[in-house]
Design a protein around this motif. Structure first.
Motif, short mmCIF file in Angstrom:
data_model
loop_
_atom_site.label_atom_id
_atom_site.label_comp_id
_atom_site.label_asym_id
_atom_site.label_seq_id
_atom_site.Cartn_x
_atom_site.Cartn_y
_atom_site.Cartn_z
N PRO A 156 0.80 -1.24 0.00
CA PRO A 156 0.00 0.00 0.00
C PRO A 156 0.82 1.28 0.00
CG PRO A 156 0.16 -0.85 2.22
CD PRO A 156 0.92 -1.82 1.35
N HIS A 157 2.15 1.19 0.15
CA HIS A 157 2.94 2.40 0.31
C HIS A 157 3.90 2.66 -0.84
CE1 HIS A 157 1.28 2.43 4.29
NE2 HIS A 157 1.89 1.31 4.63
N GLY A 158 3.92 1.80 -1.86
CA GLY A 158 4.78 2.02 -3.01
C GLY A 158 4.15 2.96 -4.01
N ARG A 159 4.82 3.10 -5.17
CA ARG A 159 4.33 4.02 -6.18
C ARG A 159 4.75 3.55 -7.57
NH1 ARG A 159 0.40 7.91 -5.41
NH2 ARG A 159 0.39 9.29 -7.22
N VAL A 160 3.85 3.70 -8.53
CA VAL A 160 4.14 3.44 -9.94
C VAL A 160 4.03 4.75 -10.68
CG1 VAL A 160 3.48 2.20 -12.03
CG2 VAL A 160 3.23 1.09 -9.79
N HIS A 161 5.11 5.18 -11.30
CA HIS A 161 5.11 6.37 -12.16
C HIS A 161 5.14 5.88 -13.60
CE1 HIS A 161 5.90 9.05 -8.76
NE2 HIS A 161 6.77 8.14 -8.33
N THR A 162 4.02 6.06 -14.30
CA THR A 162 3.92 5.53 -15.66
C THR A 162 3.88 6.69 -16.66
OG1 THR A 162 2.66 4.06 -17.13
CG2 THR A 162 1.39 5.37 -15.54
N PHE A 163 4.52 6.48 -17.82
CA PHE A 163 4.69 7.54 -18.81
C PHE A 163 4.21 7.05 -20.18
CE2 PHE A 163 7.76 8.09 -15.48
CZ PHE A 163 7.83 9.46 -15.26
N ASP A 164 3.54 7.96 -20.90
CA ASP A 164 3.13 7.67 -22.27
C ASP A 164 3.24 8.97 -23.07
OD1 ASP A 164 1.24 5.11 -23.51
OD2 ASP A 164 1.44 6.94 -24.69
#
Length: 321
Positions: free
Chosen positions: A145-153
């Motif tokens: 619950p404390h991580g992060r996904v930074h996604t780019f397009d």
């Protein structure tokens, strides 16, 4: 999704359906659809008419009967009517029902990506490109619950559509969607040395690899997905300058069909079935001759008539210490 928690601290799949939720309406293994629940809403399919009002307050996983079933709906009466199951949109199910804005990764590839990227709760992941968001959803569950996904397009409308999907499924606290050409510009400087893992799904991944080496933490892992072996060769060549333990995989999935069936033959191939052993009985022909005949009802197992072949190559590499 299964990841986010409601105010009571329960995973979404363990609470009751409320207005605004997305549910996966399951008809059979190859017939599902995502439906946004709304008061007064109606779903019509080959099994009948299903009213959203009858779904409200039910737990995910409920079996509901069509309103045309005579006593169906909230009363749950069967009366010979059709039924569906209301499932929580887990990453696995979401992959099967999402809108395809691009070619997507499926569960076989996704499972290897999540495993080899060594993702655990709290990890930070950079992804390019977002596409339809199939992999992004699984990445988010892995780091919750404390991580992060930074996604780019690079495609603005595609990124906006993906952002809407993540918001609707309650993943906004885990996923940040950005518009950026990673091949041309690299990852933003703010992520330098902060990523535990990076995933690339780009036509020219070798252009982004120098930037990836700056974003990863010490001993961080990169995965690059490419449909063509020529792309893999060029990407691996670029990786050698700052990565080690470079490996490439191709996942080929073979599905089997399991069903009930009857065999009537003088010879039964025991290796092709599982279940009770066949019983012999006498069968009279028109001429009065007795023949031994094997009749068997059992569970038949065979490869599916259609199988997914090559999807792409997965290349993994570890940042050299």
């Amino acid at each position: 999704m299964m990841v986010p928690l409601d105010p009571a601290g329960k995973p979404t799949s363990q609470r009751r359906i409320a207005e605004g939720d997305t549910v996966v309406v399951y008809e059979r293994h190859d017939a599902m659809r995502a439906v946004a629940v709304r008061a007064g809403g109606v779903l019509q399919n080959r099994f009948g008419v299903f009213r959203h009002d009858d779904w409200l307050g039910r737990p995910f996983g409920s079996k509901v009967y069509s309103s045309a079933a005579g006593g169906g709906g909230r009363g749950g009466g069967k009366a010979g009517g059709g039924f569906v199951h209301l499932l929580a949109p887990t990453p696995e199910l979401w992959t099967l029902v999402l809108s395809h804005r691009t070619q997507i990764l499926y569960i076989a590839d996704i499972s290897l990506v999540v495993s080899y990227l060594e993702l655990v709760p709290g990890c930070v992941v950079l992804e390019s490109g977002t596409g339809s968001g199939s992999l992004t959803t699984s990445l988010a569950r892995s780091v919750a619950p404390h991580g992060r996904v930074h996604t780019f397009d690079f495609h603005e409308q595609r990124a906006a559509s993906a952002r809407e999907d993540f918001e609707r499924n309650g993943l906004s606290s885990l996923i940040t969607v950005n518009v950026r050409d990673i091949q041309g510009e690299g990852f933003p400087e703010e992520h330098r040395g902060a990523a535990d893992a990076v995933f690339l799904d780009l036509p020219q991944p070798w252009l982004a690899i120098p930037s990836v080496s700056l974003m990863l933490k010490q001993d961080g892992v990169l995965c690059s997905f490419s449909p063509c072996i020529e792309q893999v060769q060029r990407a691996c060549e670029a990786m050698r300058s700052c990565f080690t333990d470079i490996r490439t995989f191709e996942i080929l999935l073979r599905t089997y069909e399991v069903r009930d069936g009857a065999l009537n033959n003088a010879t039964v191939n025991e290796d092709a079935t599982v279940g009770p052993r066949p019983q012999k009985r006498k069968k009279n022909t028109s001429s009065g001759e007795n023949l031994d005949c094997i009749q068997k009802t059992s569970v038949l197992v065979r490869p599916a008539s259609t199988a997914k072949g090559h999807t792409g190559y997965l290349t993994f590499a570890r940042l050299r210490v």
